[in-house]
Motif scaffolding. Structure first.
Motif, PDB file in Angstrom:
ATOM      1  N   GLY A  27       0.838  -1.193   0.000  1.00 27.48           N
ATOM      2  CA  GLY A  27       0.000   0.000   0.000  1.00 27.48           C
ATOM      3  C   GLY A  27       0.870   1.239   0.000  1.00 27.48           C
ATOM      4  N   ARG A  28       0.990   1.892  -1.157  1.00 25.20           N
ATOM      5  CA  ARG A  28       1.846   3.077  -1.238  1.00 25.20           C
ATOM      6  C   ARG A  28       1.110   4.335  -0.788  1.00 25.20           C
ATOM      7  NH1 ARG A  28       6.711   2.272  -3.402  1.00 25.20           N
ATOM      8  NH2 ARG A  28       7.082   0.468  -4.737  1.00 25.20           N
ATOM      9  N   ASP A  29      -0.201   4.296  -0.767  1.00 31.01           N
ATOM     10  CA  ASP A  29      -0.985   5.456  -0.360  1.00 31.01           C
ATOM     11  C   ASP A  29      -2.064   4.974   0.589  1.00 31.01           C
ATOM     12  OD1 ASP A  29      -2.251   7.862  -0.075  1.00 31.01           O
ATOM     13  OD2 ASP A  29      -2.981   8.000  -2.137  1.00 31.01           O
ATOM     14  N   MET A  30      -1.726   4.986   1.899  1.00 32.13           N
ATOM     15  CA  MET A  30      -2.622   4.434   2.904  1.00 32.13           C
ATOM     16  C   MET A  30      -2.797   5.421   4.054  1.00 32.13           C
ATOM     17  SD  MET A  30      -0.930   0.615   3.183  1.00 32.13           S
ATOM     18  CE  MET A  30      -2.296  -0.074   4.143  1.00 32.13           C
ATOM     19  N   ILE A  31      -3.889   5.229   4.786  1.00 27.77           N
ATOM     20  CA  ILE A  31      -4.069   5.882   6.077  1.00 27.77           C
ATOM     21  C   ILE A  31      -4.266   4.766   7.099  1.00 27.77           C
ATOM     22  CG2 ILE A  31      -5.467   7.451   7.455  1.00 27.77           C
ATOM     23  CD1 ILE A  31      -6.271   8.881   4.907  1.00 27.77           C
ATOM     24  N   VAL A  32      -3.311   4.621   8.005  1.00 26.84           N
ATOM     25  CA  VAL A  32      -3.353   3.560   9.010  1.00 26.84           C
ATOM     26  C   VAL A  32      -3.626   4.193  10.363  1.00 26.84           C
ATOM     27  CG1 VAL A  32      -2.084   1.694  10.129  1.00 26.84           C
ATOM     28  CG2 VAL A  32      -1.759   2.131   7.681  1.00 26.84           C
ATOM     29  N   ASN A  33      -4.808   3.924  10.905  1.00 23.91           N
ATOM     30  CA  ASN A  33      -5.224   4.491  12.184  1.00 23.91           C
ATOM     31  C   ASN A  33      -5.010   6.003  12.221  1.00 23.91           C
ATOM     32  OD1 ASN A  33      -5.916   1.921  13.108  1.00 23.91           O
ATOM     33  ND2 ASN A  33      -3.867   1.549  13.896  1.00 23.91           N
ATOM     34  N   GLY A  34      -5.396   6.663  11.108  1.00 25.19           N
ATOM     35  CA  GLY A  34      -5.364   8.114  11.047  1.00 25.19           C
ATOM     36  C   GLY A  34      -4.065   8.722  10.562  1.00 25.19           C
ATOM     37  N   VAL A  35      -3.050   7.896  10.268  1.00 22.68           N
ATOM     38  CA  VAL A  35      -1.729   8.411   9.902  1.00 22.68           C
ATOM     39  C   VAL A  35      -1.392   8.024   8.467  1.00 22.68           C
ATOM     40  CG1 VAL A  35       0.718   8.434  10.498  1.00 22.68           C
ATOM     41  CG2 VAL A  35      -0.989   8.193  12.313  1.00 22.68           C
ATOM     42  N   ASP A  39       1.597  13.952  10.997  1.00 26.51           N
ATOM     43  CA  ASP A  39       0.814  15.132  10.663  1.00 26.51           C
ATOM     44  C   ASP A  39       0.004  15.550  11.869  1.00 26.51           C
ATOM     45  OD1 ASP A  39      -0.590  17.134   9.447  1.00 26.51           O
ATOM     46  OD2 ASP A  39      -1.333  15.921   7.790  1.00 26.51           O
ATOM     47  N   SER A  40      -0.029  16.854  12.121  1.00 29.06           N
ATOM     48  CA  SER A  40      -0.810  17.350  13.256  1.00 29.06           C
ATOM     49  C   SER A  40      -2.279  17.529  12.918  1.00 29.06           C
ATOM     50  CB  SER A  40      -0.238  18.691  13.740  1.00 29.06           C
ATOM     51  OG  SER A  40      -0.267  19.637  12.689  1.00 29.06           O
ATOM     52  N   SER A  41      -2.623  17.528  11.630  1.00 29.06           N
ATOM     53  CA  SER A  41      -4.021  17.706  11.225  1.00 29.06           C
ATOM     54  C   SER A  41      -4.641  16.360  10.879  1.00 29.06           C
ATOM     55  CB  SER A  41      -4.113  18.637  10.021  1.00 29.06           C
ATOM     56  OG  SER A  41      -3.403  18.096   8.925  1.00 29.06           O
ATOM     57  N   PRO A  42      -5.963  16.228  11.034  1.00 32.77           N
ATOM     58  CA  PRO A  42      -6.614  14.950  10.737  1.00 32.77           C
ATOM     59  C   PRO A  42      -6.484  14.567   9.265  1.00 32.77           C
ATOM     60  CG  PRO A  42      -8.063  16.413  11.990  1.00 32.77           C
ATOM     61  CD  PRO A  42      -6.899  17.237  11.552  1.00 32.77           C
ATOM     62  N   SER A  43      -6.271  13.287   9.005  1.00 31.49           N
ATOM     63  CA  SER A  43      -6.232  12.798   7.632  1.00 31.49           C
ATOM     64  C   SER A  43      -7.650  12.735   7.070  1.00 31.49           C
ATOM     65  CB  SER A  43      -5.585  11.406   7.584  1.00 31.49           C
ATOM     66  OG  SER A  43      -4.266  11.454   8.070  1.00 31.49           O
ATOM     67  N   ILE A  44      -7.774  12.995   5.777  1.00 31.60           N
ATOM     68  CA  ILE A  44      -9.086  12.981   5.129  1.00 31.60           C
ATOM     69  C   ILE A  44      -9.259  11.655   4.398  1.00 31.60           C
ATOM     70  CG2 ILE A  44     -10.564  14.094   3.426  1.00 31.60           C
ATOM     71  CD1 ILE A  44      -9.129  16.706   4.021  1.00 31.60           C
ATOM     72  N   HIS A  45     -10.224  10.871   4.814  1.00 25.88           N
ATOM     73  CA  HIS A  45     -10.505   9.594   4.169  1.00 25.88           C
ATOM     74  C   HIS A  45     -11.344   9.805   2.930  1.00 25.88           C
ATOM     75  CE1 HIS A  45      -8.983   6.808   7.262  1.00 25.88           C
ATOM     76  NE2 HIS A  45      -9.383   7.714   8.134  1.00 25.88           N
ATOM     77  N   ARG A  46     -11.055   9.047   1.888  1.00 26.39           N
ATOM     78  CA  ARG A  46     -11.905   9.076   0.699  1.00 26.39           C
ATOM     79  C   ARG A  46     -13.235   8.374   0.965  1.00 26.39           C
ATOM     80  NH1 ARG A  46      -7.580   7.738  -4.194  1.00 26.39           N
ATOM     81  NH2 ARG A  46      -6.321   9.624  -3.933  1.00 26.39           N
ATOM     82  N   SER A  94      -6.689   2.232   1.894  1.00 25.13           N
ATOM     83  CA  SER A  94      -5.687   2.107   0.845  1.00 25.13           C
ATOM     84  C   SER A  94      -6.258   2.626  -0.461  1.00 25.13           C
ATOM     85  CB  SER A  94      -5.257   0.643   0.684  1.00 25.13           C
ATOM     86  OG  SER A  94      -4.288   0.504  -0.330  1.00 25.13           O
ATOM     87  N   ARG A  95      -5.477   3.507  -1.130  1.00 26.85           N
ATOM     88  CA  ARG A  95      -5.921   4.102  -2.393  1.00 26.85           C
ATOM     89  C   ARG A  95      -5.146   3.469  -3.538  1.00 26.85           C
ATOM     90  NH1 ARG A  95      -5.476   9.310   0.240  1.00 26.85           N
ATOM     91  NH2 ARG A  95      -7.167   9.481   1.745  1.00 26.85           N
TER      92      ARG A  95
END
Length: 237
Positions: free
Chosen positions: A42-50, A124-131, A151-152
């Motif tokens: 997964g090259r473009d993922m958000i794992v537990n907000g990160v 990142d200090s700001s929340p990640s935006i989920h698709r 995963s995108r």
């Protein structure tokens, strides 16, 4: 389900190394040890907000060779690095400004090479935006999120939640299916129940549903008097 547990396990170890969140650096593209081959999990993922990327890597040499090369690279870069050894293998990490690099090396077979997972985490200090937003797929009632991975990929986005909840798996599955149906999700068919290899009793149940561009594949299983559920949502562009 094993792949979800594996990624969650290593992502959890990496997250345990983070002392705090700082501003994100979108580069995070250094190569501490050149690999013989790579495989993108997964090259473009958000794992537990990160924001995270996870790549399978294969190196020539032993775990000790790779560990020394990893540490030597970060010494030259004047970046602090550390390692941990346990029965699960070797975990190496380095925090380079806003980028956390984590190399996990499980015990290896004799006489081949060294395989592992390289995770690169952009803090990142700001929340990640989920698709696939939280409100898009309602989660089962009374559930507790153990992990959350998005995963995108080209043409498709997937988001997987690993959940725990009280009660019987089949009852929780039926209640969740009814909740989705009441909100307009249509059934794509019930999947075969999971059967224990040592007994004829049913160990869990699974089903799939769809609403618009989103579809979910869901599995529920009993464990130690509780229910473990995996909700895998996908969206096709």
């Amino acid at each position: 389900m094993k792949s979800v547990y594996r990624l969650t396990h290593w992502a959890g170890l990496a997250a345990a190394l983070i002392a705090g969140h700082v501003a994100a650096d979108p580069a995070c593209n250094k190569t501490p040890v050149p690999a013989q081959s790579t495989q993108a999990f997964g090259r473009d993922m958000i794992v537990n907000g990160v924001p995270t990327s996870i790549v399978g890597v294969q190196y020539a040499g032993t775990i000790d060779d790779v560990s020394k090369a990893f540490r030597a690279y970060w010494t030259r870069e004047d970046v602090p690095a550390k390692g941990r050894t346990s029965a699960s293998g070797v975990l190496l990490s380095a925090l380079d400004g806003h980028c956390l690099y984590v190399l996990s090396l499980p015990p290896q077979p004799e006489g081949c090479c060294t395989r592992g997972l390289l995770s690169v985490i952009r803090l990142d200090s700001s929340p990640s935006i989920h698709r696939i937003a939280d409100a898009t797929v309602p989660l089962p009632e009374d559930s507790r999120v153990l992990s959350d991975i998005e995963s995108r990929d080209p043409g498709q986005t997937g988001r997987t939640w690993l959940l725990e909840m009280p009660g019987d798996a089949r009852w929780n599955a039926r209640r969740y299916r009814d909740t989705l149906a009441a909100q307009g999700w249509r059934s794509l068919g019930r999947q075969p129940d999971y059967q224990s290899s040592r007994a004829s009793s049913t160990q869990g149940t699974a089903f799939a549903m769809q609403l618009g561009r989103e579809s979910v594949d869901v599995s529920f299983s009993d464990r130690d008097g509780k229910t473990i559920a995996v909700v895998n949502a996908t969206r096709n562009r």
